[in-house]
Design an enzyme around this catalytic site. Structure first.
Site, PDB file in Angstrom:
ATOM      1  N   THR A 123      -2.622  -2.592   5.868  1.00 16.83           N
ATOM      2  CA  THR A 123      -2.349  -0.887   5.524  1.00 16.83           C
ATOM      3  C   THR A 123      -4.021  -0.493   5.673  1.00 16.83           C
ATOM      4  O   THR A 123      -4.952  -0.963   5.163  1.00 16.83           O
ATOM      5  CB  THR A 123      -1.726  -0.773   4.196  1.00 16.83           C
ATOM      6  OG1 THR A 123      -1.355   0.884   3.864  1.00 16.83           O
ATOM      7  CG2 THR A 123      -2.505  -1.147   2.953  1.00 16.83           C
ATOM      8  N   ASN A 142      -3.886   2.170   3.336  1.00 16.48           N
ATOM      9  CA  ASN A 142      -4.019   3.083   2.127  1.00 16.48           C
ATOM     10  C   ASN A 142      -4.941   2.288   1.044  1.00 16.48           C
ATOM     11  O   ASN A 142      -4.402   1.427   0.665  1.00 16.48           O
ATOM     12  CB  ASN A 142      -2.372   2.929   1.665  1.00 16.48           C
ATOM     13  CG  ASN A 142      -2.267   3.945   0.488  1.00 16.48           C
ATOM     14  OD1 ASN A 142      -2.796   3.716  -0.588  1.00 16.48           O
ATOM     15  ND2 ASN A 142      -1.057   4.284   0.739  1.00 16.48           N
ATOM     16  N   ALA A 143      -5.778   3.040   0.985  1.00 20.00           N
ATOM     17  CA  ALA A 143      -6.838   2.549  -0.029  1.00 20.00           C
ATOM     18  C   ALA A 143      -6.219   2.356  -1.552  1.00 20.00           C
ATOM     19  O   ALA A 143      -6.757   1.482  -2.154  1.00 20.00           O
ATOM     20  CB  ALA A 143      -8.058   3.417  -0.240  1.00 20.00           C
ATOM     21  N   LYS A 144      -5.353   3.286  -1.802  1.00 22.03           N
ATOM     22  CA  LYS A 144      -4.765   3.139  -3.478  1.00 22.03           C
ATOM     23  C   LYS A 144      -3.873   1.704  -3.415  1.00 22.03           C
ATOM     24  O   LYS A 144      -4.036   1.159  -4.540  1.00 22.03           O
ATOM     25  CB  LYS A 144      -3.977   4.433  -3.235  1.00 22.03           C
ATOM     26  CG  LYS A 144      -3.497   4.507  -4.882  1.00 22.03           C
ATOM     27  CD  LYS A 144      -2.657   5.567  -5.417  1.00 22.03           C
ATOM     28  CE  LYS A 144      -2.153   5.528  -6.673  1.00 22.03           C
ATOM     29  NZ  LYS A 144      -1.420   6.474  -7.317  1.00 22.03           N
ATOM     30  N   LYS A 145      -3.060   1.523  -2.338  1.00 22.67           N
ATOM     31  CA  LYS A 145      -2.331   0.321  -2.309  1.00 22.67           C
ATOM     32  C   LYS A 145      -3.277  -0.992  -2.482  1.00 22.67           C
ATOM     33  O   LYS A 145      -2.955  -1.716  -3.167  1.00 22.67           O
ATOM     34  CB  LYS A 145      -1.524   0.253  -1.058  1.00 22.67           C
ATOM     35  CG  LYS A 145      -0.108   1.064  -1.244  1.00 22.67           C
ATOM     36  CD  LYS A 145       0.541   1.003   0.012  1.00 22.67           C
ATOM     37  CE  LYS A 145       1.801   1.886   0.256  1.00 22.67           C
ATOM     38  NZ  LYS A 145       2.708   2.052   1.391  1.00 22.67           N
ATOM     39  N   ASP A 156       6.096  -2.485   3.418  1.00 23.13           N
ATOM     40  CA  ASP A 156       6.728  -1.460   3.799  1.00 23.13           C
ATOM     41  C   ASP A 156       7.698  -1.173   2.379  1.00 23.13           C
ATOM     42  O   ASP A 156       8.035  -1.808   1.688  1.00 23.13           O
ATOM     43  CB  ASP A 156       7.530  -1.613   4.717  1.00 23.13           C
ATOM     44  CG  ASP A 156       8.018  -0.110   5.591  1.00 23.13           C
ATOM     45  OD1 ASP A 156       7.263   0.757   5.449  1.00 23.13           O
ATOM     46  OD2 ASP A 156       9.054  -0.487   6.316  1.00 23.13           O
ATOM     47  N   SER A 157       7.682   0.375   2.388  1.00 22.93           N
ATOM     48  CA  SER A 157       8.457   1.074   1.102  1.00 22.93           C
ATOM     49  C   SER A 157       9.250   2.347   1.544  1.00 22.93           C
ATOM     50  O   SER A 157       8.595   2.814   2.530  1.00 22.93           O
ATOM     51  CB  SER A 157       7.505   0.998  -0.003  1.00 22.93           C
ATOM     52  OG  SER A 157       6.390   1.725   0.204  1.00 22.93           O
TER      53      SER A 157
END
Length: 161
Positions: free
Chosen positions: A18, A20-23, A80-81
């Protein structure tokens, strides 16, 4: 109980499929105490873009994990979500991130969802969030996968961040 293979060595470093830095930060907090380093795709210049063509969330997580793992020759976690609303026959489902348009924003997706839920009452406003994860070795074999669901309800107007 299965005996470990002689040529098996657990990974020390994982790639999270990903940008996505937060994830990534959330998973680092869980994995670093176990001695695992975690990088995300934004940290890797030669990562590929994996198209989400799976029929469901776990299919997409598997695709992201195995294709990226083979390309990078690294152990890779795919995820995935998204949101599923039974009143809308499971929509937005795997299209959660692009529900209102191909490059949609959360605000636009939420606005579309609220519009489609205008006539929903009581239990019709129930929904659940699905989160899936898959782990692939560098050969593209999925060795671990999991799915979780969290039930809730769709409010009539946005609240929170």
């Amino acid at each position: 109980m299965m005996e470990p293979q002689a040529d098996y060595a657990p990974p020390q470093h994982l790639i999270l499929g990903t940008h996505n830095a937060k994830k990534c930060q959330e998973l680092r907090l869980l994995l670093e105490p176990l001695g695992l380093r975690l990088s995300m795709l934004a940290d890797i210049s030669h990562a590929i873009e994996v198209e989400e063509t799976g029929a469901d969330f776990i299919d997409n997580a598997r695709l992201k994990a195995s294709e990226q793992a083979m390309h990078l020759n690294q152990w890779t976690v795919g995820e995935d979500s998204g949101l599923c609303v039974p009143f809308l026959d499971g929509a937005p489902g795997v299209f959660s991130a692009r529900y209102s348009a191909p490059n949609a924003t959360d605000e636009r997706n939420n606005a579309k969802l609220l519009q489609e839920m205008l006539n929903a009452k009581g239990d019709q406003r129930r929904a659940y969030y699905v989160s899936t994860i898959a782990l692939s070795n560098p050969q593209g074999q999925i060795l671990l996968e999991a799915e979780g669901r969290c039930w809730g309800r769709i409010l009539r107007e946005p609240r929170g961040e």
